[in-house]
Each structure stands twice: as structure tokens, then as C-alpha cells.
Design an enzyme around this catalytic site. Sequence first.
Site, mmCIF file in Angstrom:
data_model
loop_
_atom_site.group_PDB
_atom_site.id
_atom_site.type_symbol
_atom_site.label_atom_id
_atom_site.label_comp_id
_atom_site.label_asym_id
_atom_site.label_seq_id
_atom_site.Cartn_x
_atom_site.Cartn_y
_atom_site.Cartn_z
ATOM 1 N N CYS A 139 0.873 -1.175 0.000
ATOM 2 C CA CYS A 139 0.000 0.000 0.000
ATOM 3 C C CYS A 139 0.913 1.229 0.000
ATOM 4 C CB CYS A 139 -0.904 -0.017 1.235
ATOM 5 S SG CYS A 139 -1.934 1.454 1.369
ATOM 6 N N CYS A 141 -4.901 6.170 -4.105
ATOM 7 C CA CYS A 141 -4.236 4.866 -3.975
ATOM 8 C C CYS A 141 -2.811 5.062 -4.468
ATOM 9 C CB CYS A 141 -4.968 3.821 -4.824
ATOM 10 S SG CYS A 141 -4.123 2.235 -4.914
HETATM 11 N N1 LIG Z 1 -6.414 -2.348 -2.099
HETATM 12 C C1 LIG Z 1 -5.050 -2.627 -2.457
HETATM 13 C C2 LIG Z 1 -4.083 -2.366 -1.340
HETATM 14 C C3 LIG Z 1 -4.045 -0.924 -0.885
HETATM 15 C C4 LIG Z 1 -3.445 0.045 -1.895
HETATM 16 C C5 LIG Z 1 -3.294 1.416 -1.294
HETATM 17 N N2 LIG Z 1 -4.469 2.138 -1.012
HETATM 18 C C6 LIG Z 1 -2.184 2.247 -1.872
HETATM 19 O O1 LIG Z 1 -2.094 3.422 -1.482
HETATM 20 O O2 LIG Z 1 -1.361 1.730 -2.623
HETATM 21 C C7 LIG Z 1 -4.910 -4.103 -2.889
HETATM 22 O O3 LIG Z 1 -5.704 -4.952 -2.464
HETATM 23 O O4 LIG Z 1 -3.981 -4.375 -3.648
#
Ligand SMILES: N[C@@H](CCC[C@H](N)C(=O)O)C(=O)O
Length: 285
Positions: A87, A226
Site C-alpha cells: 500500500c 491509492c
Molecule cells: N487495495 C489494495 C491495497 C491498498 C493500496 C493502497 N491504497 C495504496 O495506497 O497503494 C490491494 O488490495 O492491492
Amino acid sequence: MDFLKGHGTENDFVILPDPAVDIDLTPGLVAALCDRRAGIGADGVLRAARAGDLLDAGVLDALPDGVRREDWFMDYRNSDGSIAEMCGNGVRVFAHFLAASGLVAGETFVVGSRAGAKPVRVHHADPEAADVAVSMGVPRVFGTSSAGVDGRDLAGIAVDVGNPHIACVVPGLTEEALAALDVASAPTFDHGLFPHGTNVEVLTPLVDGAVHMRVHERGSGETRSCGTGTVAAAVAALRSVGRETGAVDVHVPGGVVTVTVEADGAELRGPSRIVASGTARLSAL
Ligand SMILES: N[C@@H](CCC[C@H](N)C(=O)O)C(=O)O
């Protein structure tokens, strides 16, 4: 249970300092903490413990690439309780927490993640605000594909940033049209190419070194940012104009981050905020 609440461009997290690895972090507990009505509310949970202690407690099967026992490890969980490898915004907020809590010294250190060791540079940190850059490694493009978003079939590239993404640059898409898209409903994608699911980014074409992006995250739904997604988006935006490297400002609903893609890796830089700390009453969740 003590917690802090933080966010990176409004991708928000419950931070659980757990140096003795006492917390039984079940999917149910994660989902309850992340519940925006009955819990604290967040896109995910960041448990903080040293990698060696998580290994000894059986949370990790092995130390991921480059991670040392003594490194602080970001044990990341999505809001539905699932585990993700990486993340990007989480690492920035986690580094802010470590620096502001005095758990690390100096402005450069390593954060452990399931996708390996992530070197960070904390350009500034006070208890509330920070400016953090993370070395994200080399994003790996592993195909072209498409995602179904709001009834449209969008072409994109599959990118591994430690976790999986399909990043779709939509020709002619304006910022306003992007804002009007339904990104909250679960997108469709090729389960053969993405057997463990994927995060889906939709973005405007690259103009003056910038794009606008929205994201539907695996395990968390639509989020306001993200970090790994912005890296995938920057790679897709650069490729769409025939480039492999460059700096891209990625505007997301929660703010803006800068992604710099070089041949030897990508850097993600942006703000972090820690907005609260307190005690969660587990029996009330
Ligand atoms: N939901 C993603 C993991 C989290 C990603 C995050 N919010 C970021 O900032 O990179 C997954 O399941 O791969």
C-alpha cells in the site's frame, strides 16, 4: 486497544501500534475497525510491529525480500479484512507515524512490506503533517487488458507495483467526465490475468505532466487515493505518449501526489496527516 488515524491524500488508515504482536487481527476485527458507521472508519489498517516479531508470532511465514528482522513492518489489511501485498499511501502514513513517534531516527529508513523492503525519505514530519517519499521499486507491466467501468469497456495496461493494477488511460476523458463516472460499483476485469483480483485506475490523458485519476481498490472499494495506483497510472500515462520515464503529478479526489518513474524504479511522494489518536473499545465494535 490504542490506535491512531491517518491519511495520505485522503486514503485513510487505522494505525495499530502492536510491538508485542498481541492483537489477533482477524478479518472481522479489521472490517469492524474500518466500518464508517459502527467503527472508526478507514480504507485499511496498518499494524506496526517489527518484522522479526511478526515472523515469530506466525503473522509472516518468512521475511519478504530485503526486509530485516529489526525493520518496522507495515502489516497492511484492506477494509474488508483481506491482506494486500503493498500500500503506497500506507507506507507514507506509516513512515510519518514512525518518525513522529520517535520509533526511527533520521530522515531515511526502510519500511517492511509483504512486497519487500521500501526505502523512505521523510522530508518533513511533525506530529500532524508530513511530506514523505517512498521508493516503490520497478513497476512491472505484464500485459494489456480491459476493465468494465460504468458500462464502458476501458483498455488498460496490467501493472504489478507489488500488488496488481489495471491502469486505463481514456482518450478524450475530461476531468469533469471522470468525476461523473461510477467508479464505486465493482469493475469487471479478466480473472485469468488477475487471479487474485485487481485494483482498477481510470485516468485522463497526460497533459502538461499531470493526469486526473479515480480508483476502485480491491478489498476496499472506491477510495480517494491509492499510492500504488498512482504509480501504475503514471506508468500508463507515460507509455501512452511513448515514454518509459518521467515525472507525473497525479490528481486524485483526495489531493495530489508526484510519481517519478526512472529505469531503476519509481518514487511516490506526497503528504500525510495524522488526525487522531485514542482507544478503541473492542467489546463495542
Ligand atoms: N487495495 C489494495 C491495497 C491498498 C493500496 C493502497 N491504497 C495504496 O495506497 O497503494 C490491494 O488490495 O492491492
